[in-house]
Design a protein around this motif. Structure first.
Motif, PDB file in Angstrom:
ATOM      1  N   THR A   7     -16.794   1.887   0.935  1.00 20.91           N
ATOM      2  CA  THR A   7     -17.694   2.479   1.922  1.00 20.91           C
ATOM      3  C   THR A   7     -18.176   3.857   1.487  1.00 20.91           C
ATOM      4  OG1 THR A   7     -15.935   3.578   3.141  1.00 20.91           O
ATOM      5  CG2 THR A   7     -16.452   1.321   3.795  1.00 20.91           C
ATOM      6  N   THR A  39       0.827  -1.205   0.000  1.00 19.32           N
ATOM      7  CA  THR A  39       0.000   0.000   0.000  1.00 19.32           C
ATOM      8  C   THR A  39       0.864   1.259   0.000  1.00 19.32           C
ATOM      9  OG1 THR A  39      -1.855  -1.120   1.013  1.00 19.32           O
ATOM     10  CG2 THR A  39      -1.785   1.258   1.291  1.00 19.32           C
ATOM     11  N   GLU A  42       0.465   4.304  -2.456  1.00 19.04           N
ATOM     12  CA  GLU A  42       0.338   5.650  -1.903  1.00 19.04           C
ATOM     13  C   GLU A  42       1.360   6.590  -2.554  1.00 19.04           C
ATOM     14  OE1 GLU A  42       1.895   6.245   2.021  1.00 19.04           O
ATOM     15  OE2 GLU A  42       0.160   7.429   2.624  1.00 19.04           O
ATOM     16  N   GLY A  98     -20.438   5.081   4.146  1.00 21.41           N
ATOM     17  CA  GLY A  98     -19.595   5.774   5.130  1.00 21.41           C
ATOM     18  C   GLY A  98     -20.083   7.167   5.493  1.00 21.41           C
ATOM     19  N   VAL A 139     -16.384  11.204   3.785  1.00 25.13           N
ATOM     20  CA  VAL A 139     -15.820  10.341   2.754  1.00 25.13           C
ATOM     21  C   VAL A 139     -16.307  10.781   1.378  1.00 25.13           C
ATOM     22  CG1 VAL A 139     -15.709   7.961   1.892  1.00 25.13           C
ATOM     23  CG2 VAL A 139     -15.741   8.395   4.356  1.00 25.13           C
ATOM     24  N   PRO A 196     -10.122  -0.474  -0.533  1.00 21.92           N
ATOM     25  CA  PRO A 196     -11.264  -0.976   0.255  1.00 21.92           C
ATOM     26  C   PRO A 196     -12.095   0.153   0.880  1.00 21.92           C
ATOM     27  CG  PRO A 196      -9.321  -2.293   0.719  1.00 21.92           C
ATOM     28  CD  PRO A 196      -8.882  -1.189  -0.176  1.00 21.92           C
ATOM     29  N   GLU A 197     -11.432   1.257   1.285  1.00 21.82           N
ATOM     30  CA  GLU A 197     -12.186   2.381   1.870  1.00 21.82           C
ATOM     31  C   GLU A 197     -13.253   2.894   0.901  1.00 21.82           C
ATOM     32  OE1 GLU A 197      -8.723   1.746   2.031  1.00 21.82           O
ATOM     33  OE2 GLU A 197      -8.046   3.841   1.974  1.00 21.82           O
ATOM     34  N   ASP A 198     -12.937   2.821  -0.400  1.00 17.89           N
ATOM     35  CA  ASP A 198     -13.869   3.367  -1.385  1.00 17.89           C
ATOM     36  C   ASP A 198     -15.161   2.564  -1.456  1.00 17.89           C
ATOM     37  OD1 ASP A 198     -12.317   5.559  -2.402  1.00 17.89           O
ATOM     38  OD2 ASP A 198     -10.970   4.044  -3.202  1.00 17.89           O
ATOM     39  N   HIS A 209      -3.587   9.641   0.402  1.00 18.25           N
ATOM     40  CA  HIS A 209      -5.015   9.364   0.512  1.00 18.25           C
ATOM     41  C   HIS A 209      -5.325   8.810   1.900  1.00 18.25           C
ATOM     42  CE1 HIS A 209      -3.214   5.491  -0.354  1.00 18.25           C
ATOM     43  NE2 HIS A 209      -4.326   4.878  -0.050  1.00 18.25           N
ATOM     44  N   ARG A 210      -4.253   8.526   2.683  1.00 19.63           N
ATOM     45  CA  ARG A 210      -4.482   7.880   3.973  1.00 19.63           C
ATOM     46  C   ARG A 210      -4.354   8.824   5.155  1.00 19.63           C
ATOM     47  NH1 ARG A 210      -0.924   2.586   4.429  1.00 19.63           N
ATOM     48  NH2 ARG A 210       0.620   3.896   3.418  1.00 19.63           N
TER      49      ARG A 210
END
Lengths: 198, 373
Positions: free
Chosen positions: B122, B37, B41, B126, B130, B118-120, B52-53
């Motif tokens: 949500t 990752t 990144e 979310g 987000v 994976p965050e996307d 993005h984190r």
């Protein structure tokens, strides 16, 4: 390595100046060590005298060695116009132009709540008092074109407009002598906003 | 657009790394916590000048080191471009072809990036944050002027919030003039932000609808709506938007004085997604929410192509294995032969699209990477 006490103390003093970190401070301190004693004394006197001999003008708050300052005291200047700036440096920039013959008012900052600066924390109440006492017809607001400068300018205009005094703002847009193609989108859009009819 | 080379120095867990990429699709393989990752990144930062984190740039510098540097060689329509981002304690510096860019808005957009992580997934379910971030990042990289107005907006917001706080605590004389001035500034920047968000969403929805229909085999109709804190809509001119925002602020004035923070404006707005007329944030299945996230990401790729004449770089971080075969196939077919893609995964099992067999493969282990020949 530990520096001898006098060198360390001098370095600490240099580091209080803007843009000077430990490396530059060490370089400057060792340079002072190599200077002739007379030159060092001149340097020290110059430092003390800016502080002792310069004050701020009680009328416009520009730095000066006489009070009121030479600009406020100059009877040939146009007293119907005041140019409002944030810093003394801005007065000097305006004066270089040699086109402006009115008076000045230095705010010493702009309204910025994040930095703990409200309208009463700069020389804004003074300005309003000046407008009551003097025969001013136009106020040129030349604060910086950023958020804080704009807020300060708009605030001044809100307070002063009802008194009938003309309030103007410096134009922003393209630099003279620049090429249109090199201007960024934001400057260009400001220039479009402030376009004038021939 | 194509990235040919990447060079990292003291970035996250990489002390120094040089990679070249010859393939359209690149698979980054490795166990967890080895640096997959981080690599994705780094490519993201090369385009967006931020992670993005995390909002804290300091975290990108390897432990105990003075600075981190990312360099990338890429080629786009206009020819080759060397990108560089350096993070140090004093802040960040960005360069294109060795020329420093003083404004980030002059840097962002040179290398457009679409990341799917994976965050996307949500995005639909979310928090509103987000979705606002999605909107701001994606719109920002194709519209410099948006980025400018957005950053002005947030600077004004910070000043105004501080002012309201001081008014509430009675540290300042209740001065309507100053608050009015700040409201005016916020309205001006806010209207510019809204205008561009509406234009972008219209376009995005136009692209996303057919893609979504395709993935759902014609069963689902996707609509996107913008939930504003003011009475605004997408047909309004800039002056109408300003007028509506002014009214919204007038309506919350009392509340703002009581709470000491700004209670209206685009920083509080949100997006809603509807499938066949039903809001899927509350009523949608997990599958519908994932399809929506995927449709939006694919729509973004098309939108960037439409706006810039060039496909962005696609980063798929650990997300392929989260999609079922049907959605996987759809995604991979959509990018085939057009979009340079980087995929991270712990194993290639279950990923047997023809595209992956032609891909370049890299193994990541404890901050070092080797290419499988």
């Amino acid at each position: 390595m530990q520096y001898p006490q006098p060198i360390a103390k001098l370095m600490d003093s240099f580091m209080r100046l803007p843009g000077i970190g430990p490396k530059t401070a060490a370089r400057l301190a060792f340079h002072v060590l190599d200077m002739k004693e007379d030159d060092v004394l001149d340097f020290a006197r110059a430092l003390v005298s800016v502080k002792r001999e310069l004050t701020y003008c009680s009328v416009c708050h520009h730095i000066t060695d006489t009070d009121p300052c030479r600009i406020c005291d100059d009877s040939s200047r146009d007293r119907s116009m005041i140019c409002v700036v944030e810093q003394s440096k801005d007065v000097i920039a305006m004066e270089k132009m040699k086109e402006y013959t009115g008076l000045y008012h230095v705010l010493h900052g702009a309204v910025s709540p994040v930095d703990g600066i409200g309208p009463e924390d700069i020389y804004l109440p003074d300005l309003l008092k000046r407008l009551q006492d003097e025969e001013v017809q136009e106020l040129i607001v030349a604060t910086d074109p950023n958020i804080e400068g704009e807020a300060t300018a708009m605030y001044i205009s809100r307070l002063v407009k009802p008194t009938g005094i003309r309030v103007t703002r410096l134009a922003h847009g393209l630099p003279v002598g620049g090429d249109l193609e090199y201007a960024d989108e934001v400057t260009l859009s400001k220039a479009i906003e402030g376009r004038r009819e021939f | 657009m194509q990235i040919h080379s990447l060079e990292l120095k003291d970035y996250r867990n990489y002390d120094s790394l040089e990679l070249t990429f010859d393939h359209q699709v690149n698979v980054i393989l490795g166990e967890n916590a080895q640096g997959k990752t981080n690599l994705m990144e780094a490519i993201y930062v090369l385009g967006m000048a931020r992670s993005h984190r995390t909002p804290r740039d300091k975290e990108l510098i390897r432990w105990d080191q003075p600075f981190a540097r990312i360099r990338g060689g890429l080629s786009n329509r206009r020819g080759p471009a060397d990108m560089e981002v350096v993070f140090s304690r004093r802040g960040k510096k960005v360069k294109v072809n060795a020329i420093e860019k003083k404004r980030l808005s002059e840097f962002v957009g040179t290398c457009t990036i679409v990341m799917f992580a994976p965050e996307d997934l949500t995005l639909v379910k979310g928090s509103p944050q987000v979705r606002r971030r999605f909107l701001d990042m994606e719109l920002g990289q194709i519209n410099n002027v948006y980025l400018y107005h957005l950053s002005q907006y947030y600077k004004i917001l910070k000043q105004r919030n501080q002012w309201l706080k001081e008014l509430r605590e009675r540290r300042r004389d209740s001065d309507d003039a100053m608050l009015d001035v700040m409201t005016g500034q916020l309205v001006d920047a806010g209207a510019e932000v809204l205008l561009r968000r509406f234009q972008f969403l219209d376009k995005l929805a136009q692209w996303a609808a057919p893609i979504h229909q395709d993935i759902s085999r014609g069963r689902e109709e996707l609509e996107v709506s913008y939930d504003a804190s003011a009475e605004v809509d997408r047909t309004m001119t800039i002056d109408e938007l300003k007028h509506a925002l002014h009214e919204a602020f007038a309506g919350v004035r009392e509340q703002e004085m009581r709470r000491g923070t700004t209670q209206a404006g685009p920083h509080r707005d949100d997006l809603s997604f509807f499938v066949n007329g039903r809001n899927i944030q509350t009523y949608g299945s997990q599958g519908q929410q994932r399809t929506t996230a995927l449709s939006l990401k694919l729509a973004e790729i098309e939108l960037i192509y439409e706006k810039t004449g060039e496909y962005p770089i696609l980063l798929l971080d650990d997300v392929l294995s989260e999609l079922d075969d049907h959605r996987q196939t759809h995604l991979l077919n959509a990018i085939k032969g057009r979009v340079q893609t980087f995929v991270t995964t712990t194993s290639v099992d279950g990923l047997d699209h023809e595209l992956l067999s032609e891909a370049g493969t890299y193994y990541v282990e404890e901050g070092t990477i080797r290419e499988r020949s």
